[in-house]
Design an enzyme around this catalytic site. Structure first.
Site, PDB file in Angstrom:
ATOM      1  CB  CYS A 193     -11.474  17.864 -23.494  1.00 34.72           C
ATOM      2  SG  CYS A 193     -11.704  19.429 -24.321  1.00 34.72           S
ATOM      3  CB  CYS A 208     -15.539  17.356 -24.587  1.00 35.48           C
ATOM      4  SG  CYS A 208     -14.559  17.650 -26.086  1.00 35.48           S
ATOM      5  CG  HIS A 258     -12.078  19.246 -29.203  1.00 33.48           C
ATOM      6  ND1 HIS A 258     -11.805  19.467 -27.879  1.00 33.48           N
ATOM      7  CD2 HIS A 258     -10.959  18.727 -29.750  1.00 33.48           C
ATOM      8  CE1 HIS A 258     -10.567  19.070 -27.623  1.00 33.48           C
ATOM      9  NE2 HIS A 258     -10.024  18.611 -28.745  1.00 33.48           N
ATOM     10  CE  LYS A 312      -4.667  15.480 -31.559  1.00 36.22           C
ATOM     11  NZ  LYS A 312      -3.600  15.045 -30.696  1.00 36.22           N
ATOM     12  CG  HIS A 324       0.033  19.787 -35.237  1.00 41.91           C
ATOM     13  ND1 HIS A 324       0.215  20.846 -34.384  1.00 41.91           N
ATOM     14  CD2 HIS A 324      -1.083  19.144 -34.791  1.00 41.91           C
ATOM     15  CE1 HIS A 324      -0.747  20.863 -33.476  1.00 41.91           C
ATOM     16  NE2 HIS A 324      -1.540  19.831 -33.700  1.00 41.91           N
ATOM     17  CG  HIS A 378       1.948  17.913 -31.188  1.00 42.98           C
ATOM     18  ND1 HIS A 378       1.383  17.605 -32.408  1.00 42.98           N
ATOM     19  CD2 HIS A 378       0.976  17.716 -30.272  1.00 42.98           C
ATOM     20  CE1 HIS A 378       0.133  17.220 -32.222  1.00 42.98           C
ATOM     21  NE2 HIS A 378      -0.147  17.295 -30.932  1.00 42.98           N
ATOM     22  CE  LYS A 419      -5.298  23.594 -29.922  1.00 45.72           C
ATOM     23  NZ  LYS A 419      -5.886  22.522 -29.160  1.00 45.72           N
ATOM     24  CB  CYS A 479     -16.017  21.264 -26.587  1.00 48.46           C
ATOM     25  SG  CYS A 479     -14.248  21.452 -26.329  1.00 48.46           S
TER      26      CYS A 479
HETATM   27  O1  ME8 Z   1      -3.662  16.880 -24.556  1.00 48.28           O
HETATM   28  N1  ME8 Z   1      -0.646  25.455 -30.565  1.00 48.28           N
HETATM   29  O2  ME8 Z   1      -2.332  15.555 -25.887  1.00 48.28           O
HETATM   30  P1  ME8 Z   1      -2.378  16.323 -27.292  1.00 48.28           P
HETATM   31  C1  ME8 Z   1       0.231  25.242 -29.571  1.00 48.28           C
HETATM   32  N2  ME8 Z   1      -2.397  13.643 -24.101  1.00 48.28           N
HETATM   33  N3  ME8 Z   1       0.415  24.050 -28.978  1.00 48.28           N
HETATM   34  C2  ME8 Z   1      -0.326  23.016 -29.408  1.00 48.28           C
HETATM   35  C3  ME8 Z   1      -1.264  23.167 -30.446  1.00 48.28           C
HETATM   36  C4  ME8 Z   1      -1.397  24.468 -31.035  1.00 48.28           C
HETATM   37  N4  ME8 Z   1      -2.216  24.728 -32.047  1.00 48.28           N
HETATM   38  N5  ME8 Z   1      -1.841  21.982 -30.661  1.00 48.28           N
HETATM   39  C5  ME8 Z   1      -1.267  21.097 -29.783  1.00 48.28           C
HETATM   40  C6  ME8 Z   1      -2.997  15.881 -24.745  1.00 48.28           C
HETATM   41  N6  ME8 Z   1      -0.349  21.711 -29.022  1.00 48.28           N
HETATM   42  C7  ME8 Z   1      -2.783  14.909 -23.602  1.00 48.28           C
HETATM   43  C8  ME8 Z   1      -1.751  15.482 -22.666  1.00 48.28           C
HETATM   44  S1  ME8 Z   1      -0.196  15.370 -20.485  1.00 48.28           S
HETATM   45  C9  ME8 Z   1      -0.177  14.529 -19.084  1.00 48.28           C
HETATM   46  C10 ME8 Z   1      -1.453  14.658 -21.450  1.00 48.28           C
HETATM   47  C11 ME8 Z   1       0.514  21.085 -28.009  1.00 48.28           C
HETATM   48  O3  ME8 Z   1      -1.744  15.416 -28.272  1.00 48.28           O
HETATM   49  C12 ME8 Z   1       0.363  21.779 -26.661  1.00 48.28           C
HETATM   50  O4  ME8 Z   1       1.462  21.454 -25.874  1.00 48.28           O
HETATM   51  O5  ME8 Z   1      -3.742  16.816 -27.571  1.00 48.28           O
HETATM   52  C13 ME8 Z   1      -0.862  21.111 -26.110  1.00 48.28           C
HETATM   53  O6  ME8 Z   1      -1.019  21.300 -24.722  1.00 48.28           O
HETATM   54  C14 ME8 Z   1      -0.568  19.661 -26.481  1.00 48.28           C
HETATM   55  O7  ME8 Z   1       0.068  19.764 -27.777  1.00 48.28           O
HETATM   56  C15 ME8 Z   1      -1.788  18.781 -26.547  1.00 48.28           C
HETATM   57  O8  ME8 Z   1      -1.387  17.551 -27.071  1.00 48.28           O
END
Ligand code: ME8
Length: 655
Positions: free
Chosen positions: A128, A125, A145, A297, A17, A20, A294, A142
């Site tokens: 997280c 959690c 979440h 997903k 989304h 990301h 926020k 949390c």
């Molecule tokens: O945390 N606003 O993966 P994830 C801004 N796999 N950025 C956002 C966002 C939002 N509302 N939602 C998601 C993970 N992001 C782990 C990471 S790294 C070694 C492992 C972006 O799929 C932002 O970069 O939950 C956030 O840190 C990341 O997606 C979390 O992605």
């Protein structure tokens, strides 16, 4: 110099989304910026595929975790080209090379005595994928979440993170830009002021099999964060690949604040335990929100990047997110805001400057770069040139600090100056007098050179538009190899060189026919066109008799500067103007048959400032622009805008 820039690797439990997309656009823009600075760059993104969340999402779909991960990982990979994101490497934690290296690292850290076996009870959690401390909970939930964590008690392996606490505090204090912006650095230091617990790094296979087996105990798999963070090393060939040797010291990670703790605490201490130096900088941004919540997903209020690109185009989406969010702070997404940015900043300010300047270069300089006439150069020209070069240097500093929004504001400041420069110097007037040919060439050559610099600095942000600009300036090849050092200077265009075709840079989005309406109800609602029925133009009052001084005094006439103009949809008579007098206001004027929008931008006009607002074709007009009207013998009407005879500050009272 080298730069190694990474995004988080995204969980494959849902489709990409805008959140990301933002992180990935930031990393891509920075990667392009560092290349423009002449660096050798490695840019990596990828997917995080192990752990409970993924196993459960796969089960819910009735497929194997591997098949599930393949499908979603592919969706991420397919999304990035839509946004002109060009990573050098896309890593998956299911890559065999990654799995092998994670196991080697675990064996090494275990052998060194930094991993031990123990019993633990904690609050887990799943969102997280980590244990939370009591302190982190908000009303027992949390905060990210909005669910209570689960109490888990089991035997597991632990990483002796606490051993490195003091080293980490010292490192953060000695390196002020290790974690930026500063608020996140302070947050981490504050967290580290309490004793750090050791990190649980395993899950029993009785509970989870979808993970990397521990090399020293096959009844356990690795904790997903221990596996995931190591992607930053395996992706550039740790331990013996040449890229690892060359790039690791310059590693910079981009993340949002949700995963600050794993990146600012787990990861540097893990690196220390492996005997490696920490990454160079961690850049932490805020959240994209929808309705104060926020975008996520798990909540389901997401905006899909593909839909935005389909509605507005790649460059607009990139520009919008970088301009709209102050790096580090939260930002709100709305469909109307993106349409507004496209129409005003891109189509109007940048697009008009570009097309007006190139049209005049074609018309008055035969489609070639004119030679400036030193003798015809004014003090204002020199000032503008200095301002442009100053912009390049501020841009460089702000981009390096991840202040993308500020860098763009600097560029738009000079775009505004250049639009005014055109109006003040009126090349179409200079062209009428052969004695002013030198001045005309000087004005046009300044504009061409300014466009070259603007295309140069916009390349990292809007690669496609910048390439179109470069082609129109006859610089396609030079621009592809340009660097800020060599090309961010004045006077590189060669007089006589041929210019290219003039493209349309950014079409205006018709708010009615093309709402940038993504998948949330809020956005749809906001992007919906105003539905008020068209209102007629108010008829000007007719006065046969005289009026008193007092009566005249009630009319507040002011000078205004038109800063933006666009056609009102479905009307061939109306232009919607943004007029600064000195505050910006919208005025709908019935001048569209006599003026193109680009002709009026930058002009000083006279307005009735205290007219009761009226809705015209759904747009509220806050005032009236004055114009003189005449009819020729055949009855054809002609209309000319009223103005003042010299430069005067917008907002000045006319009496
Ligand atoms: O945390 N606003 O993966 P994830 C801004 N796999 N950025 C956002 C966002 C939002 N509302 N939602 C998601 C993970 N992001 C782990 C990471 S790294 C070694 C492992 C972006 O799929 C932002 O970069 O939950 C956030 O840190 C990341 O997606 C979390 O992605």
């Amino acid at each position: 110099m080298t730069t190694y820039i990474t995004t988080p690797i995204y969980y494959v439990n849902a489709l990409p989304h805008l959140g990301h997309a933002y992180t990935t656009i930031v990393a891509d823009t920075y990667s392009r910026f560092r290349r423009l600075c002449g660096d050798r760059v490695r840019f990596q993104t990828g997917t995080d595929e192990h752990g409970e969340k993924i196993a459960q999402a796969a089960e819910a779909e009735g497929v194997s975790p591997r098949a599930y991960a393949d499908r979603i990982s592919d969706a991420f990979r397919q999304t990035w080209p839509l946004l002109a994101v060009e990573p050098d490497h896309f890593i998956r934690t299911t890559d065999p090379g990654h799995i092998r290296t994670v196991q080697d690292i675990l064996a090494k850290v275990h052998a060194a005595g930094d991993i031990y076996f123990s019993e633990y009870t904690g609050l887990y959690c799943q969102g997280c994928e980590r244990f939370l401390t009591e302190k982190e909970l908000v009303d027992g939930n949390c905060p990210d979440h909005q669910k209570p964590p689960k109490e888990i008690s089991e035997q597991n392996y632990f990483f002796r993170m606490s051993r490195y606490q003091q080293w980490l505090i010292d490192h953060i204090k000695a390196n002020p830009d290790f974690i930026t912006p500063e608020r996140y650095r302070n947050e981490v230091l504050s967290f580290l002021s309490e004793p750090l617990e050791d990190l649980c790094i395993s899950r029993p296979t009785s509970r989870l099999t979808w993970g990397i087996p521990l090399p020293f105990d096959d009844k356990f798999v690795t904790y997903v964060w221990f596996d995931a963070l190591i992607n930053y090393l395996t992706g550039i060939g740790y331990p013996d690949g040449p890229d690892f040797q060359e790039y690791w010291a310059s590693a910079e990670h981009v993340i949002a604040k949700d995963i600050l703790k794993p990146h600012a605490i787990y990861w540097p201490t893990m690196l220390k335990a492996m005997g490696l130096q920490p990454y160079r900088r961690l850049h932490v941004h805020g959240y994209w929100n929808v309705d104060e919540t926020k975008m996520s997903k798990s909540i389901g209020n997401v905006v899909r990047p593909g839909e935005l690109v389909a509605a507005c185009g790649t460059d607009t989406v990139r520009y919008f997110v970088l301009r709209e969010m102050s790096f580090g702070l939260d930002a709100s997404f709305s469909g109307t805001a993106i349409v507004e940015r496209q129409n005003s900043d891109l189509a109007n300010d940048l697009g008009n400057l570009f097309s007006r300047a190139l049209t005049m270069l074609a018309k008055y300089a035969g489609g070639t770069v004119p030679a400036p006439d030193e003798a015809a150069m004014t003090a204002e020209d020199r000032q503008l040139t200095a301002d442009l070069l100053e912009m390049v240097s501020i841009y460089r500093r702000e981009m390096d600090q991840f202040n993308f929004s500020r860098a763009l504001q600097e560029i738009w400041k000079v775009i505004g100056q250049l639009n005014r420069f055109i109006v003040v110097n009126a090349p179409w007037e200079l062209a009428k007098d052969p004695a002013l040919a030198g001045r005309l060439r000087t004005v046009l050559s300044l504009l061409a050179e300014a466009l070259r610099l603007i295309a140069l600095v916009l390349r990292p942000v809007m690669p496609e538009a910048a390439a179109r600009m470069a082609r129109a300036l006859g610089l396609a090849e030079e621009m592809a190899a340009a660097t800020l050092e060599r090309d961010g200077v004045w006077g590189l265009l060669r007089p006589g060189a041929a210019l290219g075709e003039i493209p349309q840079l950014f079409p205006r989005i018709d708010k009615k026919s093309q709402p940038a309406a993504p998948t949330t109800t809020t956005v749809k609602k906001e992007a919906k066109p105003a539905s008020a029925p068209p209102a007629p133009m108010p008829a000007p009052a007719e006065h046969d008799g005289v009026i008193t001084f007092d009566q005249f005094g009630k009319v507040e006439l002011r000078v205004g500067r038109v800063t933006a103009a666009e056609k009102v949809a479905k009307s061939d008579r109306l232009l919607k103007l943004t007029v600064e007098a000195p505050e910006a206001r919208t005025i709908v004027a019935g001048i569209a048959r006599y003026y193109q929008p680009e002709e009026v931008v930058g002009r000083l006009v006279l307005i009735v400032a205290n007219l009761k607002p009226a809705k015209l074709m759904g747009v509220t007009s806050q005032g009236m622009v004055l114009a003189a009207k005449e009819k020729d013998a055949a009855g054809n009407e002609r209309l000319v805008l009223a103005t003042v005879a010299g430069e005067i500050a917008p907002g000045s009272r006319v009496a």
